[in-house]
Motif scaffolding. Structure first.
Motif, PDB file in Angstrom:
ATOM      1  N   GLU A  15       0.826  -1.204   0.000  1.00  0.00           N
ATOM      2  CA  GLU A  15       0.000   0.000   0.000  1.00  0.00           C
ATOM      3  C   GLU A  15       0.869   1.268   0.000  1.00  0.00           C
ATOM      4  N   ILE A  16       1.873   1.290   0.850  1.00  0.00           N
ATOM      5  CA  ILE A  16       2.764   2.447   0.934  1.00  0.00           C
ATOM      6  C   ILE A  16       3.649   2.535  -0.309  1.00  0.00           C
ATOM      7  N   ILE A  17       4.190   1.409  -0.740  1.00  0.00           N
ATOM      8  CA  ILE A  17       5.056   1.397  -1.925  1.00  0.00           C
ATOM      9  C   ILE A  17       4.316   1.958  -3.136  1.00  0.00           C
ATOM     10  N   SER A  18       3.045   1.668  -3.255  1.00  0.00           N
ATOM     11  CA  SER A  18       2.266   2.141  -4.414  1.00  0.00           C
ATOM     12  C   SER A  18       2.155   3.665  -4.450  1.00  0.00           C
ATOM     13  N   LYS A  19       2.406   4.330  -3.322  1.00  0.00           N
ATOM     14  CA  LYS A  19       2.290   5.787  -3.244  1.00  0.00           C
ATOM     15  C   LYS A  19       3.621   6.520  -3.463  1.00  0.00           C
ATOM     16  N   ILE A  20       4.709   5.780  -3.627  1.00  0.00           N
ATOM     17  CA  ILE A  20       6.022   6.399  -3.837  1.00  0.00           C
ATOM     18  C   ILE A  20       6.030   7.071  -5.207  1.00  0.00           C
ATOM     19  N   PRO A  21       6.542   8.292  -5.296  1.00  0.00           N
ATOM     20  CA  PRO A  21       6.626   8.928  -6.619  1.00  0.00           C
ATOM     21  C   PRO A  21       7.691   8.257  -7.486  1.00  0.00           C
ATOM     22  N   GLN A  22       7.501   8.347  -8.787  1.00  0.00           N
ATOM     23  CA  GLN A  22       8.477   7.793  -9.728  1.00  0.00           C
ATOM     24  C   GLN A  22       9.524   8.873 -10.015  1.00  0.00           C
ATOM     25  N   GLY A  25      16.399   8.953  -7.131  1.00  0.00           N
ATOM     26  CA  GLY A  25      16.771   9.219  -5.757  1.00  0.00           C
ATOM     27  C   GLY A  25      17.481   8.064  -5.095  1.00  0.00           C
ATOM     28  N   VAL A  26      17.656   8.188  -3.799  1.00  0.00           N
ATOM     29  CA  VAL A  26      18.270   7.152  -2.980  1.00  0.00           C
ATOM     30  C   VAL A  26      17.252   6.705  -1.935  1.00  0.00           C
ATOM     31  N   TYR A  27      17.425   5.487  -1.458  1.00  0.00           N
ATOM     32  CA  TYR A  27      16.510   4.965  -0.450  1.00  0.00           C
ATOM     33  C   TYR A  27      17.251   3.987   0.440  1.00  0.00           C
ATOM     34  N   MET A  28      16.737   3.804   1.633  1.00  0.00           N
ATOM     35  CA  MET A  28      17.308   2.832   2.552  1.00  0.00           C
ATOM     36  C   MET A  28      16.185   2.094   3.258  1.00  0.00           C
ATOM     37  N   MET A  29      16.491   0.853   3.631  1.00  0.00           N
ATOM     38  CA  MET A  29      15.518  -0.007   4.294  1.00  0.00           C
ATOM     39  C   MET A  29      16.130  -0.555   5.575  1.00  0.00           C
ATOM     40  N   HIS A  30      15.305  -0.734   6.591  1.00  0.00           N
ATOM     41  CA  HIS A  30      15.814  -1.284   7.845  1.00  0.00           C
ATOM     42  C   HIS A  30      14.859  -2.307   8.429  1.00  0.00           C
ATOM     43  N   LYS A  31      15.406  -3.098   9.305  1.00  0.00           N
ATOM     44  CA  LYS A  31      14.638  -4.023  10.146  1.00  0.00           C
ATOM     45  C   LYS A  31      15.228  -3.914  11.535  1.00  0.00           C
ATOM     46  N   SER A  41      18.437   4.922  -7.685  1.00  0.00           N
ATOM     47  CA  SER A  41      17.827   4.575  -8.961  1.00  0.00           C
ATOM     48  C   SER A  41      17.243   5.814  -9.624  1.00  0.00           C
ATOM     49  N   LYS A  42      17.077   5.739 -10.949  1.00  0.00           N
ATOM     50  CA  LYS A  42      16.389   6.831 -11.635  1.00  0.00           C
ATOM     51  C   LYS A  42      14.879   6.720 -11.437  1.00  0.00           C
ATOM     52  N   ASN A  43      14.399   5.589 -10.939  1.00  0.00           N
ATOM     53  CA  ASN A  43      12.987   5.402 -10.611  1.00  0.00           C
ATOM     54  C   ASN A  43      12.909   4.585  -9.325  1.00  0.00           C
ATOM     55  N   ILE A  44      12.904   5.278  -8.185  1.00  0.00           N
ATOM     56  CA  ILE A  44      12.967   4.551  -6.917  1.00  0.00           C
ATOM     57  C   ILE A  44      11.714   3.700  -6.658  1.00  0.00           C
ATOM     58  N   LYS A  45      10.576   4.131  -7.136  1.00  0.00           N
ATOM     59  CA  LYS A  45       9.365   3.319  -6.946  1.00  0.00           C
ATOM     60  C   LYS A  45       9.539   1.959  -7.601  1.00  0.00           C
ATOM     61  N   LYS A  46       9.981   1.948  -8.838  1.00  0.00           N
ATOM     62  CA  LYS A  46      10.179   0.688  -9.565  1.00  0.00           C
ATOM     63  C   LYS A  46      11.237  -0.170  -8.876  1.00  0.00           C
ATOM     64  N   ALA A  60      12.706  -6.406   5.307  1.00  0.00           N
ATOM     65  CA  ALA A  60      12.721  -5.040   5.836  1.00  0.00           C
ATOM     66  C   ALA A  60      11.362  -4.697   6.443  1.00  0.00           C
ATOM     67  N   SER A  61      11.385  -3.845   7.449  1.00  0.00           N
ATOM     68  CA  SER A  61      10.121  -3.430   8.066  1.00  0.00           C
ATOM     69  C   SER A  61       9.765  -1.989   7.705  1.00  0.00           C
ATOM     70  N   ARG A  62      10.790  -1.168   7.406  1.00  0.00           N
ATOM     71  CA  ARG A  62      10.529   0.237   7.089  1.00  0.00           C
ATOM     72  C   ARG A  62      11.517   0.717   6.038  1.00  0.00           C
ATOM     73  N   PHE A  63      11.179   1.834   5.397  1.00  0.00           N
ATOM     74  CA  PHE A  63      12.070   2.435   4.414  1.00  0.00           C
ATOM     75  C   PHE A  63      11.851   3.934   4.379  1.00  0.00           C
ATOM     76  N   ARG A  64      12.834   4.635   3.808  1.00  0.00           N
ATOM     77  CA  ARG A  64      12.703   6.058   3.550  1.00  0.00           C
ATOM     78  C   ARG A  64      13.471   6.374   2.272  1.00  0.00           C
ATOM     79  N   TYR A  65      13.218   7.554   1.716  1.00  0.00           N
ATOM     80  CA  TYR A  65      13.850   7.914   0.450  1.00  0.00           C
ATOM     81  C   TYR A  65      14.013   9.425   0.355  1.00  0.00           C
ATOM     82  N   LYS A  66      14.822   9.826  -0.620  1.00  0.00           N
ATOM     83  CA  LYS A  66      14.915  11.255  -0.928  1.00  0.00           C
ATOM     84  C   LYS A  66      15.182  11.407  -2.419  1.00  0.00           C
ATOM     85  N   LYS A  67      14.650  12.464  -2.953  1.00  0.00           N
ATOM     86  CA  LYS A  67      14.854  12.804  -4.355  1.00  0.00           C
ATOM     87  C   LYS A  67      16.309  13.215  -4.526  1.00  0.00           C
TER      88      LYS A  67
END
Length: 80
Positions: A15-22, A25-31, A41-46, A60-67
């Protein structure tokens, strides 16, 4: 959110992943507050949608990203 600002931490679910903009950017995931993965990636959602299928990252349980237009450089700086 500006290019230098990280998003808040989000739950790692479809549900949350589907709302990420295309965006690039960079992203990180944690547990359990331990970083499992840092990506760029040039398309972090994909990329995140593809990563959720990988065994280690799927835990992973959570993630964050930045453009970030220079995501390769930023990713390398985060990993070092």
């Amino acid at each position: 959110m500006t290019e230098s600002e990280w998003s808040e931490w989000f739950d790692f679910n479809q549900e949350i992943i589907s709302k990420i903009p295309q965006i690039s950017g960079v992203y990180m995931m944690h547990k359990n507050m331990k970083i499992l993965f840092i990506g760029g990636s040039k398309n972090i959602k994909k990329s995140i949608e593809e990563d959720k299928l990988k065994e280690c990252i799927s835990r992973a349980s959570r993630f964050r990203y930045k453009k970030d237009g220079d995501y390769d450089k930023s990713k390398k700086e985060l990993v070092i």
